[in-house]
Write a protein that holds these residues in place. Sequence first.
Motif, PDB file in Angstrom:
ATOM      1  N   LEU A 186      56.603 -10.506  12.251  1.00 32.05           N
ATOM      2  CA  LEU A 186      56.449 -11.828  11.647  1.00 32.05           C
ATOM      3  C   LEU A 186      57.439 -11.970  10.508  1.00 32.05           C
ATOM      4  CD1 LEU A 186      52.553 -12.310  11.404  1.00 32.05           C
ATOM      5  CD2 LEU A 186      54.114 -13.224  13.139  1.00 32.05           C
ATOM      6  N   VAL A 187      58.081 -13.138  10.388  1.00 29.85           N
ATOM      7  CA  VAL A 187      59.034 -13.391   9.313  1.00 29.85           C
ATOM      8  C   VAL A 187      58.540 -14.545   8.456  1.00 29.85           C
ATOM      9  CG1 VAL A 187      61.006 -12.505  10.598  1.00 29.85           C
ATOM     10  CG2 VAL A 187      60.415 -14.918  10.783  1.00 29.85           C
ATOM     11  N   ASP A 188      58.983 -14.566   7.218  1.00 32.38           N
ATOM     12  CA  ASP A 188      58.567 -15.591   6.267  1.00 32.38           C
ATOM     13  C   ASP A 188      59.053 -16.964   6.725  1.00 32.38           C
ATOM     14  OD1 ASP A 188      57.569 -16.450   3.549  1.00 32.38           O
ATOM     15  OD2 ASP A 188      59.688 -17.005   3.374  1.00 32.38           O
ATOM     16  N   ARG A 189      58.191 -17.937   6.733  1.00 27.67           N
ATOM     17  CA  ARG A 189      58.520 -19.275   7.222  1.00 27.67           C
ATOM     18  C   ARG A 189      59.413 -20.058   6.269  1.00 27.67           C
ATOM     19  NH1 ARG A 189      52.695 -21.091   9.948  1.00 27.67           N
ATOM     20  NH2 ARG A 189      53.027 -19.939  11.908  1.00 27.67           N
ATOM     21  N   GLU A 190      59.458 -19.638   5.014  1.00 33.77           N
ATOM     22  CA  GLU A 190      60.293 -20.329   4.032  1.00 33.77           C
ATOM     23  C   GLU A 190      61.725 -19.786   4.016  1.00 33.77           C
ATOM     24  OE1 GLU A 190      59.241 -22.977   2.429  1.00 33.77           O
ATOM     25  OE2 GLU A 190      57.306 -22.753   3.449  1.00 33.77           O
ATOM     26  N   GLY A 191      62.017 -18.812   4.848  1.00 30.23           N
ATOM     27  CA  GLY A 191      63.381 -18.291   4.930  1.00 30.23           C
ATOM     28  C   GLY A 191      63.677 -17.122   4.024  1.00 30.23           C
ATOM     29  N   ARG A 192      62.671 -16.574   3.352  1.00 26.36           N
ATOM     30  CA  ARG A 192      62.904 -15.408   2.502  1.00 26.36           C
ATOM     31  C   ARG A 192      63.252 -14.192   3.362  1.00 26.36           C
ATOM     32  NH1 ARG A 192      58.522 -18.155   0.641  1.00 26.36           N
ATOM     33  NH2 ARG A 192      58.640 -18.981  -1.488  1.00 26.36           N
ATOM     34  N   ASP A 193      64.005 -13.297   2.775  1.00 27.45           N
ATOM     35  CA  ASP A 193      64.390 -12.081   3.496  1.00 27.45           C
ATOM     36  C   ASP A 193      63.219 -11.108   3.452  1.00 27.45           C
ATOM     37  OD1 ASP A 193      65.644 -10.007   4.753  1.00 27.45           O
ATOM     38  OD2 ASP A 193      67.380  -9.951   3.415  1.00 27.45           O
ATOM     39  N   ALA A 194      62.239 -11.361   4.312  1.00 26.73           N
ATOM     40  CA  ALA A 194      61.031 -10.542   4.345  1.00 26.73           C
ATOM     41  C   ALA A 194      60.407 -10.640   5.717  1.00 26.73           C
ATOM     42  CB  ALA A 194      60.038 -10.997   3.273  1.00 26.73           C
ATOM     43  N   ALA A 195      59.752  -9.564   6.128  1.00 21.41           N
ATOM     44  CA  ALA A 195      59.079  -9.536   7.422  1.00 21.41           C
ATOM     45  C   ALA A 195      57.963  -8.512   7.375  1.00 21.41           C
ATOM     46  CB  ALA A 195      60.065  -9.195   8.541  1.00 21.41           C
ATOM     47  N   THR A 196      56.957  -8.716   8.218  1.00 17.52           N
ATOM     48  CA  THR A 196      55.934  -7.694   8.421  1.00 17.52           C
ATOM     49  C   THR A 196      55.992  -7.259   9.877  1.00 17.52           C
ATOM     50  OG1 THR A 196      54.232  -9.383   8.861  1.00 17.52           O
ATOM     51  CG2 THR A 196      54.406  -8.523   6.609  1.00 17.52           C
ATOM     52  N   VAL A 197      55.831  -5.978  10.087  1.00 15.54           N
ATOM     53  CA  VAL A 197      55.924  -5.392  11.413  1.00 15.54           C
ATOM     54  C   VAL A 197      54.579  -4.777  11.777  1.00 15.54           C
ATOM     55  CG1 VAL A 197      57.187  -3.767  12.864  1.00 15.54           C
ATOM     56  CG2 VAL A 197      58.350  -4.886  10.950  1.00 15.54           C
ATOM     57  N   SER A 198      54.042  -5.163  12.928  1.00 16.50           N
ATOM     58  CA  SER A 198      52.787  -4.592  13.405  1.00 16.50           C
ATOM     59  C   SER A 198      53.080  -3.267  14.098  1.00 16.50           C
ATOM     60  CB  SER A 198      52.118  -5.567  14.389  1.00 16.50           C
ATOM     61  OG  SER A 198      50.975  -4.978  14.971  1.00 16.50           O
ATOM     62  N   VAL A 199      52.475  -2.181  13.576  1.00 11.87           N
ATOM     63  CA  VAL A 199      52.758  -0.837  14.081  1.00 11.87           C
ATOM     64  C   VAL A 199      51.426  -0.120  14.327  1.00 11.87           C
ATOM     65  CG1 VAL A 199      54.097   1.269  13.735  1.00 11.87           C
ATOM     66  CG2 VAL A 199      54.799  -0.847  12.590  1.00 11.87           C
ATOM     67  N   PRO A 200      50.909  -0.172  15.545  1.00  7.99           N
ATOM     68  CA  PRO A 200      49.621   0.490  15.830  1.00  7.99           C
ATOM     69  C   PRO A 200      49.638   1.963  15.457  1.00  7.99           C
ATOM     70  CG  PRO A 200      50.296  -0.903  17.668  1.00  7.99           C
ATOM     71  CD  PRO A 200      51.456  -0.855  16.727  1.00  7.99           C
ATOM     72  N   GLY A 201      48.615   2.367  14.693  1.00  5.79           N
ATOM     73  CA  GLY A 201      48.472   3.764  14.325  1.00  5.79           C
ATOM     74  C   GLY A 201      49.214   4.185  13.084  1.00  5.79           C
ATOM     75  N   ILE A 202      50.036   3.308  12.509  1.00  8.06           N
ATOM     76  CA  ILE A 202      50.833   3.717  11.343  1.00  8.06           C
ATOM     77  C   ILE A 202      49.934   3.986  10.143  1.00  8.06           C
ATOM     78  CG2 ILE A 202      51.258   1.405  10.419  1.00  8.06           C
ATOM     79  CD1 ILE A 202      53.778   4.324  10.589  1.00  8.06           C
ATOM     80  N   GLY A 203      48.802   3.317  10.056  1.00  7.20           N
ATOM     81  CA  GLY A 203      47.897   3.530   8.931  1.00  7.20           C
ATOM     82  C   GLY A 203      47.243   4.898   8.939  1.00  7.20           C
ATOM     83  N   ASP A 204      47.296   5.569  10.092  1.00  2.00           N
ATOM     84  CA  ASP A 204      46.696   6.903  10.207  1.00  2.00           C
ATOM     85  C   ASP A 204      47.748   8.006  10.250  1.00  2.00           C
ATOM     86  OD1 ASP A 204      44.187   5.663  10.413  1.00  2.00           O
ATOM     87  OD2 ASP A 204      44.454   5.408  12.578  1.00  2.00           O
ATOM     88  N   ALA A 205      48.996   7.641   9.978  1.00  2.00           N
ATOM     89  CA  ALA A 205      50.093   8.603  10.144  1.00  2.00           C
ATOM     90  C   ALA A 205      50.528   9.228   8.835  1.00  2.00           C
ATOM     91  CB  ALA A 205      51.286   7.926  10.817  1.00  2.00           C
ATOM     92  N   GLY A 206      49.561   9.465   7.973  1.00  2.00           N
ATOM     93  CA  GLY A 206      49.883  10.156   6.732  1.00  2.00           C
ATOM     94  C   GLY A 206      50.398   9.265   5.629  1.00  2.00           C
ATOM     95  N   THR A 207      50.271   7.945   5.751  1.00  2.00           N
ATOM     96  CA  THR A 207      50.717   7.026   4.714  1.00  2.00           C
ATOM     97  C   THR A 207      49.515   6.536   3.921  1.00  2.00           C
ATOM     98  OG1 THR A 207      50.550   5.149   6.211  1.00  2.00           O
ATOM     99  CG2 THR A 207      52.677   6.249   6.083  1.00  2.00           C
TER     100      THR A 207
END
Length: 256
Positions: free
Chosen positions: A125-146
């Motif tokens: 997903l990218v910011d709708r206002e055009g900012r240089d920002a995005a979120t990436v959906s990564v299954p399992g990343i929350g359990d990968a030692g972070t």
Amino acid sequence: MLLLARIKARAARRRTRRRRIALGTALIAVSVFNLVEYHDNATAESSVAIGDALTAQRPSPAVDASAPVVPSVRIIASGCDGTLYGSGVVISGDRVLTARHVVAGARRIVIETEDGRQRVARTVLVDREGRDAATVSVPGIGDAGTNRIQVARTEPERGDSVAITGHPEGGRLHIDYTTVSLFTARQPLAANGTRVMIVDDAFAEGVSGGPVTDSDGRVIGIAIGIERNSKVGIVTPTSGLGPLLAGTGDVLPPAC
């Protein structure tokens, strides 16, 4: 006859002085024009160099280097034109916050934690206002030692110490300490016209997308680029990313 010759000589000298004055004026005008043109060229050439930077120097004594280190993940984005290395940070659930330019144009995005575990990203997903920002959906990343971290919705003050965490050139975790300089929406620092935060030091290639944190360890922005001439760092502040952080944004389709 002698008087006439003297009159002609004085007239000739006056014409010569006028020509010199005119020439001098013209040279001054040309010099001023060249200065302005050079300034315009310098402004045009000082556009944001995404990830093209030098590693920040050691912090000055005025910089607080005791801020908690927020872990950054390594991003490996494979696209039509090759592979781009960037950085990001796990914010909540299975989502990673990063810079849009790191993942734009990618057909496959791999997120790697510091312990070497890898996960393949799904939705971007990218910011709708055009900012240089995005979120990436990564299954399992929350359990990968972070560790999930806190994202601040307030902005730091000018002169506040901040830390920039990332993976220069796709390498090991690295942290730079610097201070907040100002906020601006002026181009070319804010290439798309949105508000950005300027910090006093640049950061290395591959740190783009990495978290910028305050002295309490809260993420207050993400690194996006530098200004070539002054070597300052450019950051997208999280204060303007409310909808994106809440899961609202435009889906970025895979490239190729």
